[in-house]
Design a protein around this motif. Structure first.
Motif, short mmCIF file in Angstrom:
data_model
loop_
_atom_site.label_atom_id
_atom_site.label_comp_id
_atom_site.label_asym_id
_atom_site.label_seq_id
_atom_site.Cartn_x
_atom_site.Cartn_y
_atom_site.Cartn_z
N HIS A 53 0.87 -1.18 0.00
CA HIS A 53 0.00 0.00 0.00
C HIS A 53 0.90 1.23 0.00
N PHE A 54 0.36 2.34 -0.42
CA PHE A 54 1.12 3.59 -0.45
C PHE A 54 0.16 4.76 -0.34
N GLY A 55 0.69 5.96 -0.23
CA GLY A 55 -0.19 7.11 -0.04
C GLY A 55 0.22 8.32 -0.84
N ILE A 56 -0.77 9.18 -1.06
CA ILE A 56 -0.52 10.53 -1.58
C ILE A 56 -1.18 11.49 -0.60
N LYS A 57 -0.38 12.32 0.05
CA LYS A 57 -0.91 13.34 0.98
C LYS A 57 -0.83 14.69 0.29
N SER A 58 -1.96 15.35 0.15
CA SER A 58 -1.99 16.62 -0.59
C SER A 58 -2.73 17.70 0.19
N ARG A 59 -2.38 18.92 -0.11
CA ARG A 59 -3.07 20.08 0.49
C ARG A 59 -3.90 20.73 -0.61
N ILE A 60 -5.20 20.82 -0.35
CA ILE A 60 -6.14 21.30 -1.36
C ILE A 60 -6.46 22.77 -1.13
N LYS A 61 -6.46 23.53 -2.20
CA LYS A 61 -6.60 24.99 -2.13
C LYS A 61 -8.07 25.40 -2.08
N ALA A 62 -8.74 25.06 -1.00
CA ALA A 62 -10.16 25.41 -0.83
C ALA A 62 -10.54 25.19 0.62
N SER A 63 -11.63 25.81 1.05
CA SER A 63 -12.11 25.62 2.42
C SER A 63 -12.70 24.22 2.58
N TYR A 64 -12.73 23.77 3.81
CA TYR A 64 -13.09 22.38 4.13
C TYR A 64 -14.59 22.21 4.35
N GLU A 65 -15.17 21.23 3.65
CA GLU A 65 -16.56 20.83 3.88
C GLU A 65 -16.63 19.31 3.74
N PHE A 66 -16.94 18.63 4.83
CA PHE A 66 -16.93 17.18 4.82
C PHE A 66 -17.95 16.61 3.82
N PHE A 106 4.35 11.90 -1.97
CA PHE A 106 4.15 10.49 -2.30
C PHE A 106 4.80 9.63 -1.22
N ILE A 107 3.99 8.83 -0.54
CA ILE A 107 4.48 7.91 0.50
C ILE A 107 4.61 6.54 -0.16
N PRO A 108 5.83 6.07 -0.42
CA PRO A 108 5.99 4.85 -1.23
C PRO A 108 5.66 3.58 -0.47
N PRO A 109 5.37 2.49 -1.18
CA PRO A 109 5.17 1.21 -0.52
C PRO A 109 6.48 0.70 0.07
N ALA A 110 6.39 0.07 1.24
CA ALA A 110 7.58 -0.45 1.92
C ALA A 110 7.82 -1.89 1.48
N GLY A 166 6.32 22.66 -9.05
CA GLY A 166 7.73 22.94 -8.83
C GLY A 166 8.22 22.73 -7.41
N LEU A 167 7.31 22.50 -6.44
CA LEU A 167 7.71 22.24 -5.06
C LEU A 167 7.86 20.73 -4.87
N MET A 168 9.06 20.31 -4.51
CA MET A 168 9.34 18.88 -4.41
C MET A 168 9.24 18.39 -2.97
N LYS A 169 8.62 17.21 -2.82
CA LYS A 169 8.57 16.53 -1.53
C LYS A 169 9.19 15.15 -1.71
N LYS A 170 10.03 14.77 -0.75
CA LYS A 170 10.58 13.42 -0.70
C LYS A 170 10.08 12.74 0.56
N CYS A 171 9.78 11.47 0.46
CA CYS A 171 9.39 10.67 1.62
C CYS A 171 10.12 9.34 1.54
N THR A 172 10.90 9.03 2.56
CA THR A 172 11.67 7.79 2.59
C THR A 172 11.15 6.89 3.70
N VAL A 173 10.77 5.68 3.32
CA VAL A 173 10.31 4.70 4.31
C VAL A 173 11.46 3.73 4.58
N ASN A 174 11.73 3.52 5.87
CA ASN A 174 12.83 2.66 6.31
C ASN A 174 12.28 1.53 7.16
N TYR A 175 12.82 0.34 6.96
CA TYR A 175 12.56 -0.74 7.91
C TYR A 175 13.52 -0.56 9.06
#
Length: 404
Positions: free
Chosen positions: A20-33, A373-377, A392-401
């Motif tokens: 499994h893996f994930g994408i965590k993003s910030r959305i440019k709008a107000s929150y409504e469930f 991007f949260i990669p699969p372990a 243009g804004l880069m994010k790195k995510c490293t998963v370690n055992y």
């Protein structure tokens, strides 16, 4: 009626922990469930796989994606986005029952002016590019009301979906066929309940940790200029940087192969990527010099259909139930010489000392502030890095055992 989509190359993700893996993003709008729920319903109408569970065909015992008119994707509201890794692990710590659980889980984090959303996907739902595409569709629909277009997902089902020259060599085919025959003679198979017990134990005994890194746009621009000057790509640089930092010369990278496939439908969920092992011949600790050699090796693999598609061609020729036995035979307690042989020689599950980088590239979307991007372990790896840039804004995510 939709054409039934069988699991073929995706089978490698079925009975392997941490797929499994994930994408965590910030959305440019107000929150409504409620608006989030309605947006997810639109995505489910556009993508049949979002409304599917894995099922088994009684007559053939083939696995396929079973479509449901009504299915619930869990959407959880949490308060602290900085604790995302805790939420991520809590939702996946017991593994993933793909026959009964939605292939996507969603966590939302309300903020003062906007919100963050975490998509956690089982690899059977898609690869990284498929899910970042889904996130973009979510953002566009939520923020500006753009309705997602329906996609008839079509998966890789045979060697004929690949370009000419993609099949295995005679020696490789002989080894796979011989192992298949030995597997048949062993005359036993892994049940899904056996696998689930192994999966839970493996994940309990093999904890993971996550390290985030942000590379600001200004720094990315400087790196891009440096790469252009030296006739390398930013991806070459990232791979070489990891090699130099970890003092290694081998890294597995993921490569998007959508443009090579006959079956791919624009915007489809599913897996349309291959894995390629890059071995650098350079002894230099200078990142640029190492990156020049990495660039040559990557081009050599991606310009050769045989090398590029090799791992997927192996999956196509392996007995499906033998694929199921590979992980549990190598790092679990299931006894199969055939499964352990492939798990050791091809998958690297015995040594578990691999390094991997998956760079999803840059996505331009005005409705997303940033994303990671949260990669699969993979159990084969010691470290796995996921890289994603948005505007243009880069994010790195490293998963370690957390190995001793």
């Amino acid at each position: 009626m939709r054409e039934k989509q069988y699991i073929v190359t995706e089978r490698v993700h079925l009975m392997c922990p941490n797929m499994h893996f994930g994408i965590k993003s910030r959305i440019k709008a107000s929150y409504e469930f409620i608006k989030i729920e309605n947006t997810m319903k639109l995505l489910m109408n556009a993508h049949p796989f979002l409304r599917s569970l894995i099922a088994i065909e009684k007559t053939t015992e083939k696995l396929y994606y079973e479509f449901y008119d009504e299915i619930q994707i869990p959407i959880l509201e949490k308060e602290r986005a900085d604790l995302w890794s805790k939420d991520y692990q809590e939702l996946t710590v017991n593994g993933w029952d793909v026959f009964n659980e939605s292939l996507l889980k969603v966590v939302v984090y309300p903020l003062e002016e906007d919100f963050e959303v975490l998509f956690i996907a089982h690899h059977l739902l898609g690869d990284g590019r498929a899910i970042i595409g889904l996130v973009c569709e979510f953002a566009d629909s939520y923020v500006i009301g753009k309705k997602p277009a329906y996609v008839n997902e079509q998966l890789i089902c045979s060697i004929h979906d690949f370009p000419n020259g993609s099949d295995l060599s005679f020696i490789s085919r002989f080894i796979i066929n011989s192992t298949n025959r030995k597997w048949v003679k062993e005359n036993h198979k892994v049940s899904y309940s056996e696998y689930r017990d192994f999966e839970r134990q493996f994940m309990f005994e093999n904890a993971t940790s996550y390290l985030e890194e942000t590379v600001e746009t200004e720094r990315v621009d400087k790196l891009l200029a440096l790469c252009r000057k030296n006739k390398i790509s930013l991806n070459d640089y990232i791979v070489a940087e990891m090699m130099c930092r970890e003092q290694i010369n081998k890294i597995v990278i993921a490569a998007d192969i959508r443009k090579y496939l006959n079956c791919y439908q624009e915007g489809a969920l599913g897996n349309y990527a291959t894995a390629v092992r890059i071995v650098s011949n350079s002894k230099s600790d200078n990142v640029i010099e190492r990156a020049k050699d990495v660039s040559k090796q990557i081009k050599r693999h991606l310009n050769d259909n045989h090398k590029m598609m090799m791992v997927l061609s192996c999956y196509l020729r392996m007995s499906p139930k033998l694929i199921d036995a590979i992980a549990i035979s190598t790092i679990g307690n299931f006894q199969s010489k055939s499964g352990k042989f492939l798990g050791t020689v091809i998958f690297g599950y015995e040594k578990r000392n691999g390094y991997s980088v998956t760079n999803l590239g840059n996505v331009n979307n005005l409705n997303i502030v940033e994303a990671m991007f949260i990669p699969p372990a993979s159990p084969a790896n010691k470290k796995t890095m996921g890289v994603l840039s948005v505007n243009g804004l880069m994010k790195k995510c490293t998963v370690n055992y957390k190995m001793e």
